[in-house]
Design an enzyme around this catalytic site. Structure first.
Site, PDB file in Angstrom:
ATOM      1  N   ASP A  95       0.860  -1.172   0.000  1.00 15.20           N
ATOM      2  CA  ASP A  95       0.000   0.000   0.000  1.00 15.20           C
ATOM      3  C   ASP A  95       0.903   1.231   0.000  1.00 15.20           C
ATOM      4  O   ASP A  95       2.065   1.172   0.406  1.00 15.20           O
ATOM      5  CB  ASP A  95      -0.949  -0.016   1.201  1.00 15.20           C
ATOM      6  CG  ASP A  95      -2.154   0.906   0.983  1.00 15.20           C
ATOM      7  OD1 ASP A  95      -3.022   0.963   1.864  1.00 15.20           O
ATOM      8  OD2 ASP A  95      -2.209   1.579  -0.073  1.00 15.20           O
ATOM      9  N   ASP A 136      -7.790  -7.448   1.243  1.00 12.21           N
ATOM     10  CA  ASP A 136      -6.798  -7.526   2.309  1.00 12.21           C
ATOM     11  C   ASP A 136      -7.455  -7.076   3.605  1.00 12.21           C
ATOM     12  O   ASP A 136      -8.336  -6.186   3.581  1.00 12.21           O
ATOM     13  CB  ASP A 136      -5.589  -6.630   2.009  1.00 12.21           C
ATOM     14  CG  ASP A 136      -5.816  -5.210   2.508  1.00 12.21           C
ATOM     15  OD1 ASP A 136      -6.462  -4.430   1.764  1.00 12.21           O
ATOM     16  OD2 ASP A 136      -5.390  -4.889   3.643  1.00 12.21           O
TER      17      ASP A 136
HETATM   18  C1  2MQ Z   1      -9.777  -1.339   7.104  1.00 11.62           C
HETATM   19  N1  2MQ Z   1     -10.434  -0.495   6.139  1.00 11.62           N
HETATM   20  C2  2MQ Z   1      -9.716   0.080   5.140  1.00 11.62           C
HETATM   21  N2  2MQ Z   1     -10.268   0.958   4.268  1.00 11.62           N
HETATM   22  C3  2MQ Z   1      -9.256   1.340   3.453  1.00 11.62           C
HETATM   23  C4  2MQ Z   1      -9.226   2.272   2.399  1.00 11.62           C
HETATM   24  C5  2MQ Z   1      -8.005   2.524   1.754  1.00 11.62           C
HETATM   25  C6  2MQ Z   1      -7.904   3.526   0.699  1.00 11.62           C
HETATM   26  O1  2MQ Z   1      -8.890   4.186   0.329  1.00 11.62           O
HETATM   27  N3  2MQ Z   1      -6.670   3.746   0.157  1.00 11.62           N
HETATM   28  C7  2MQ Z   1      -5.564   3.032   0.546  1.00 11.62           C
HETATM   29  N4  2MQ Z   1      -4.390   3.312  -0.073  1.00 11.62           N
HETATM   30  N5  2MQ Z   1      -5.619   2.083   1.499  1.00 11.62           N
HETATM   31  C8  2MQ Z   1      -6.810   1.833   2.143  1.00 11.62           C
HETATM   32  C9  2MQ Z   1      -6.848   0.883   3.199  1.00 11.62           C
HETATM   33  C10 2MQ Z   1      -5.639   0.115   3.653  1.00 11.62           C
HETATM   34  C11 2MQ Z   1      -5.701  -1.290   3.078  1.00 11.62           C
HETATM   35  N6  2MQ Z   1      -4.678  -2.153   3.647  1.00 11.62           N
HETATM   36  C12 2MQ Z   1      -8.083   0.671   3.842  1.00 11.62           C
HETATM   37  N7  2MQ Z   1      -8.399  -0.114   4.916  1.00 11.62           N
END
Ligand code: 2MQ
Length: 368
Positions: free
Chosen positions: A92, A267
């Site tokens: 990420d 994930d």
């Molecule tokens: C636990 N909920 C969650 N919503 C996310 C949205 C994004 C998101 O909108 N963008 C990014 N780059 N990462 C997100 C992540 C991390 C994923 N490992 C999220 N995790």
């Protein structure tokens, strides 16, 4: 930019099952990626993660740039060599973690500036720096664009502002990524719960062109029903022939319902985080091994499972380990949970291949 071959073997409604071919191995889809935030899937060796049937794991730019630093990982041969994981790694880009972890942070057009949650040191993360960390220093196989995930709930103007910044950053990430042909770059759709914004985001990402498309901005507190409402329209806006990745999801029921709406990759920290707190996921919903009812329950969590943590240890023993706060309790429950999530993905892939996903969904929901 390498559009890794993505073969769709079968469809059932909007759901697809297939395989993504990467230089470091195949990814069976729908796929679940255990989270290896700081270069480790917490409490598990890479052999246990592999034995649990994971094809790909996730790493985090934010954590690794702070400790041990991306430059040190690079000097030590890159993330795969450093942590001894020889399969594909998706990283990420760091923006989401900055907003959820660092004390002070500022989002500007040029970059995100923030203070480390570890020692307060100041850092800058631009789209270009995020790509350099992921692609050059960590050596990630699937690189995520830097994006801004707007907190929920967001009014439409705020959601539009974040989505458009993310689209401009997508452009810069694509330019910084360049013509690498052994790594893939994924764009991230934003736009909160607003269909017109989700459409504008999808159109701008497709215009730029990516190897895969993530759905961001969900699993941020909106809840299962609201997330499913967005998934009723958002995945279908993304190219059918490329992988679709729903970030940060989720509970088993979230995954089942998102697969049915056309999502291919997931994930979530849930299997490992809940395992560390005594929770085991099962086909009949989650249980907590701390509960006294397991004190003399000699049955394993799932005797049909190929994973030793699921089939070789009694719940009584797991109960004891959790009550005694023994490290092995965290290891075995994390291992069981990752194996359970991967078993769920295998069952979903088979249900789609056999055209019986609707029956699977009904049975699964009834048992959770
Ligand atoms: C636990 N909920 C969650 N919503 C996310 C949205 C994004 C998101 O909108 N963008 C990014 N780059 N990462 C997100 C992540 C991390 C994923 N490992 C999220 N995790």
């Amino acid at each position: 930019m390498a559009a890794f071959p993505f073969r769709i073997d079968a469809r059932d409604g909007r759901a697809r099952t297939g395989m993504i071919q990467t230089p470091r191995g195949e990814i069976r889809t729908p796929a679940f990626m255990p989270v290896g935030t700081a270069g480790t899937v917490k409490a598990l060796t890479v052999d246990q993660v592999r034995q649990a049937q994971a094809d790909i794991i996730l790493g985090n730019t934010y954590h690794l740039m702070l400790r041990p630093t991306a430059e040190r990982v690079a000097r030590l041969g890159g993330l795969h060599k450093f942590m001894r994981w020889d399969g594909p790694i998706l990283t990420d880009s760091g923006g989401f973690q900055v907003m959820s972890l660092s004390k002070i942070s500022k989002v500007k057009e040029e970059a995100v500036t923030f203070q480390s949650h570890l020692d307060g040191s100041r850092h800058v993360l631009s789209p270009e720096r995020s790509i350099e960390i992921q692609a050059d220093l960590l050596g990630s196989d699937i690189v995520m664009q830097l994006d801004e995930c707007v907190a929920w709930p967001a009014e439409e103007p705020r959601a539009a502002e974040g989505m458009r910044l993310s689209a401009r950053w997508a452009e810069r990430c694509k330019a910084a990524f360049g013509a690498r042909d052994t790594q893939a770059l994924f764009g991230i759709q934003q736009g909160s719960v607003y269909e017109p914004l989700r459409r504008e985001s999808a159109e701008r990402l497709i215009e730029i062109g990516f190897d895969g498309y993530a759905i961001g901005g969900l699993a941020v507190g909106e809840g299962h029903a609201a997330m499913c409402e967005v998934l009723d329209f958002a995945p279908a806006m993304l190219p059918d022939e490329r992988p679709r990745y729903l970030m940060g999801v989720g509970k088993p029921i979230d995954i089942v319902e998102a697969v049915a709406r056309g999502v291919d990759m997931f994930d979530c920290v849930l299997p490992t985080r809940s395992g560390r707190h005594g929770q085991a996921w099962t086909w009949d919903g989650p249980i907590n091994l701390k509960n006294a009812r397991f004190a003399e329950d000699e049955a394993p969590l799932d005797e049909a499972s190929p994973c030793p943590a699921s089939s070789a240890y009694s719940k009584a023993y797991l109960h004891h380990l959790v009550r005694a706060d023994e490290i092995l309790g965290q290891v075995l429950l994390s291992w069981h949970n990752v194996a359970f999530f991967e078993g769920l993905m295998a069952a979903l892939r088979q249900a789609i291949a056999e055209g019986r996903l609707d029956a699977f969904r009904k049975d699964f929901a009834a048992r959770q």
